[in-house]
Design an enzyme around this catalytic site. Structure first.
Site, PDB file in Angstrom:
ATOM      1  N   THR A   1       0.241  36.334 136.327  1.00  0.00           N
ATOM      2  CA  THR A   1       0.197  37.790 136.473  1.00  0.00           C
ATOM      3  C   THR A   1      -0.913  38.252 137.413  1.00  0.00           C
ATOM      4  OG1 THR A   1      -1.230  37.940 134.509  1.00  0.00           O
ATOM      5  CG2 THR A   1       1.154  38.157 134.162  1.00  0.00           C
TER       6      THR A   1
ATOM      7  N   LYS B   1       0.372  52.515 133.670  1.00  0.00           N
ATOM      8  CA  LYS B   1       0.917  51.176 133.469  1.00  0.00           C
ATOM      9  C   LYS B   1       0.679  50.706 132.037  1.00  0.00           C
ATOM     10  CE  LYS B   1      -1.502  49.640 136.919  1.00  0.00           C
ATOM     11  NZ  LYS B   1      -2.091  48.862 138.032  1.00  0.00           N
TER      12      LYS B   1
ATOM     13  N   GLY C   1      -2.726  39.706 140.323  1.00  0.00           N
ATOM     14  CA  GLY C   1      -2.371  40.587 141.438  1.00  0.00           C
ATOM     15  C   GLY C   1      -1.230  41.548 141.164  1.00  0.00           C
ATOM     16  N   THR C   2      -0.790  41.667 139.906  1.00  0.00           N
ATOM     17  CA  THR C   2       0.320  42.567 139.632  1.00  0.00           C
ATOM     18  C   THR C   2      -0.014  44.022 139.966  1.00  0.00           C
ATOM     19  OG1 THR C   2      -0.398  42.592 137.316  1.00  0.00           O
ATOM     20  CG2 THR C   2       1.457  41.161 137.874  1.00  0.00           C
ATOM     21  N   GLY C   3      -1.234  44.443 139.664  1.00  0.00           N
ATOM     22  CA  GLY C   3      -1.626  45.824 139.947  1.00  0.00           C
ATOM     23  C   GLY C   3      -1.691  46.114 141.430  1.00  0.00           C
ATOM     24  N   CYS C   4      -2.320  45.220 142.182  1.00  0.00           N
ATOM     25  CA  CYS C   4      -2.390  45.382 143.639  1.00  0.00           C
ATOM     26  C   CYS C   4      -0.987  45.425 144.242  1.00  0.00           C
ATOM     27  CB  CYS C   4      -3.156  44.220 144.264  1.00  0.00           C
ATOM     28  SG  CYS C   4      -4.835  43.983 143.673  1.00  0.00           S
TER      29      CYS C   4
END
Length: 276
Positions: A219, A182, A221-224
């Protein structure tokens, strides 16, 4: 009464991760994402966190035997077509979750190596990074690190898109079947920071996902969310590339539609698919 969808078409996803009281990340974001994409979410909670958009003020680990029992209860009854892991906390939890993945057999695992919360609070003990490298990465059908996580896992400098690729090769060498590197932390090109490039890498090649950087504080929680969206696609029978492409577009739109909640790093609009 209409026929129920088949289990495979529905897409059963077991999420093993921490809870976010603010609802923007962790288990709460995972459940919302999986549901919004038409899947079925089940959970094994590793920790209860006290947090909101301003940050994490408390982390309360769940006992190891309870984490393991939650996962077994789901797998032995409901079953799973994919597993997504998130916040694990320490080496003992990593070992417990690795055993749960083995108990699941051939079910593909999307491993999000969560280390630091959006507000900066540590969510993985430094001593547990080695356990993630030796126990989780080799069990990952897809690994989804951001640049700082990739740097911590490989010991490499990760500041450019080419650095992402070098780190991705190192992570594949550690045993991951695929890695989604990412690029949200990467500043690329002559107009640094205006575009985001993510790179999906497998031993057979790579696929890039590129778009305009969204200037927003929302932004959290974007990874989860991205990892859970990928797991849902795999659970529903999509190819890896199809699952990641759909997940990427889902997160992009969820960021654009963020509801503007909280005074810090706000949550996404996970439910936008239900209102389009």
């Amino acid at each position: 009464m209409p026929n129920a969808p088949s289990k495979a078409a529905l897409g059963r996803v077991l999420v093993i991760a921490g809870s976010d009281s603010g609802g923007g990340a962790g288990i709460q974001a995972d459940i919302k994402t999986i549901t919004a994409l038409g899947g079925y979410a089940a959970t094994a909670i590793t920790a209860v966190t006290v947090q909101n958009t301003l940050g994490v003020t408390g982390v309360h680990p769940i006992p190891l035997d309870v984490i393991a029992a939650q996962a077994r209860a789901v797998l032995d009854d409901i079953g799973a077509d994919a597993i997504k892991t998130g916040m694990l906390g320490d080496a003992a939890v990593v070992e417990t979750v690795a055993a749960a993945l083995d108990h699941a057999g051939a079910v593909p695992a999307v491993v999000d190596p969560v280390m630091i919360a959006k507000g900066g609070a540590p969510l993985l003990a430094e001593a547990a990074i080695g356990a993630v490298k030796t126990l989780m990465i080799p069990r990952a059908a897809l690994l989804t690190p951001n640049a700082p996580e990739a740097a911590a896992l490989t010991g490499l400098v990760v500041e450019t898109t080419d650095d992402l690729r070098r780190a991705g090769e190192a992570l594949l060498a550690l045993g991951a079947q695929a890695v989604l590197m990412k690029g949200g932390h990467i500043l690329v090109g002559e107009r640094a920071g205006e575009r985001v490039v993510d790179v999906l890498m497998t031993p057979g090649g790579e696929t890039t996902f590129e778009g305009e950087r969204i200037e927003t504080r929302h932004t959290h929680g974007t990874g989860c969310t991205l990892a859970s969206a990928c797991a849902t696609g795999l659970a529903q029978g999509l190819s890896l590339e199809e699952a990641v492409a759909r997940a990427w577009n889902y997160v992009h739109e969820a960021m654009l539609r963020a509801p503007g909640l909280g005074g810090g790093h706000g949550p996404l609009d996970h439910g936008w698919t239900l209102r389009r």
